[in-house]
Motif scaffolding. Structure first.
Motif, short mmCIF file in Angstrom:
data_model
loop_
_atom_site.label_atom_id
_atom_site.label_comp_id
_atom_site.label_asym_id
_atom_site.label_seq_id
_atom_site.Cartn_x
_atom_site.Cartn_y
_atom_site.Cartn_z
N UNK A 222 -14.83 6.23 -7.21
CA UNK A 222 -13.95 5.08 -7.41
C UNK A 222 -12.71 5.37 -6.58
N UNK A 223 -12.39 4.48 -5.64
CA UNK A 223 -11.21 4.65 -4.80
C UNK A 223 -10.13 3.68 -5.27
N UNK A 224 -8.97 4.23 -5.59
CA UNK A 224 -7.83 3.42 -6.04
C UNK A 224 -6.77 3.48 -4.95
N UNK A 225 -6.43 2.31 -4.38
CA UNK A 225 -5.37 2.25 -3.37
C UNK A 225 -4.12 1.72 -4.04
N UNK A 226 -3.06 2.52 -3.96
CA UNK A 226 -1.78 2.15 -4.56
C UNK A 226 -1.05 1.16 -3.67
N UNK A 227 -0.01 0.56 -4.20
CA UNK A 227 0.75 -0.44 -3.44
C UNK A 227 1.49 0.17 -2.25
N UNK A 228 1.75 1.49 -2.29
CA UNK A 228 2.42 2.14 -1.15
C UNK A 228 1.45 2.58 -0.06
N UNK A 229 0.15 2.30 -0.24
CA UNK A 229 -0.86 2.62 0.77
C UNK A 229 -1.61 3.92 0.53
N UNK B 246 -0.13 -1.02 -11.75
CA UNK B 246 -0.20 -1.92 -10.61
C UNK B 246 -0.72 -1.17 -9.39
N UNK B 247 -1.82 -1.66 -8.82
CA UNK B 247 -2.42 -1.07 -7.62
C UNK B 247 -2.73 -2.20 -6.63
N UNK B 248 -2.99 -1.81 -5.39
CA UNK B 248 -3.33 -2.80 -4.36
C UNK B 248 -4.78 -3.24 -4.49
N UNK B 249 -5.70 -2.26 -4.63
CA UNK B 249 -7.12 -2.60 -4.76
C UNK B 249 -7.89 -1.41 -5.31
N UNK B 250 -9.14 -1.67 -5.71
CA UNK B 250 -10.05 -0.66 -6.23
C UNK B 250 -11.40 -0.88 -5.57
N UNK B 251 -12.06 0.20 -5.17
CA UNK B 251 -13.40 0.11 -4.60
C UNK B 251 -14.36 0.88 -5.51
N UNK B 252 -15.45 0.22 -5.91
CA UNK B 252 -16.44 0.83 -6.80
C UNK B 252 -17.84 0.57 -6.26
N UNK B 253 -18.80 1.34 -6.76
CA UNK B 253 -20.21 1.11 -6.43
C UNK B 253 -20.93 0.66 -7.70
#
Length: 190
Positions: free
Chosen positions: A106-113, A75-82
């Motif tokens: 690839x940037x993975x933002x967790x639920x804790x920020x 479970x993650x908050x969001x993912x940024x990809x190109x």
């Protein structure tokens, strides 16, 4: 008879044989299937557009490289990809999409920020609208494990391999290596 005419006759004969086999198979399978779409009427339940949809708080991320899981339905908050079409942020509830990844972070933002960054040499992202995202990469490493000076040295060697390539295959492989290494250097410098 010229070669073109004999080829045309051969193609017609092959198509006719295929059509007779296909007709025989469709007659055989028509007897086993229910008429029309009656067999799916009880299976598909479309949700009316006016109904409220469940708001998703988290995105279930699966990130793999070759045959290894980096994340497995985490479970993650969001993912940024190109992707080949530009950068994309993926949040819970994102529309269904499949896209090709280019060599990029690839940037993975967790639920804790907190955020963790990886670098991929390419792959595919498969976003499902039910709240999951699968990213399949050829290679993917934490950005913190990459070293700028050694990457720059490898880039110089790869560029030399492109100019010294003796055949097309060797040149193509070297060009791919240059593309990936240039992307790594660009990310590590910023």
């Amino acid at each position: 008879m010229c070669i073109r005419d004999s080829c045309t006759l051969l193609q017609k004969e092959m198509m006719r044989r295929f059509a007779s086999v296909a007709r025989a198979q469709s007659v055989r399978s028509a007897a086993t299937l229910p008429e029309g779409f009656s067999f799916i009427e009880s299976k598909v339940n479309d949700k009316p557009l006016t109904d409220n949809y469940e708001a998703m708080d988290v995105l279930r991320l699966t990130l793999t490289r070759q045959d290894e899981f980096i994340f497995k339905e985490e479970n993650v908050k969001c993912v940024t990809v190109s992707t080949q079409n530009g950068d994309m942020g993926v949040f819970p509830g994102h529309a269904y999409k499949i896209a090709k990844l280019k060599p990029s972070p690839i940037a993975v933002e967790y639920t804790d920020g907190t955020t963790k960054k990886f670098f991929t040499s390419g792959g595919f992202i498969h976003i499902n609208n039910e709240g999951s995202c699968d990213i399949n990469t050829v290679e993917c490493m934490p950005l913190s494990e990459l070293d700028l000076s050694s990457t720059e040295k490898e880039l110089i060697a790869a560029q030399a391999a492109v100019t010294n390539a003796k055949d097309d295959r060797t040149k193509a492989v070297a060009e791919i290596r240059v593309e990936v290494l240039e992307a790594v250097v660009q990310v590590l410098k910023h």
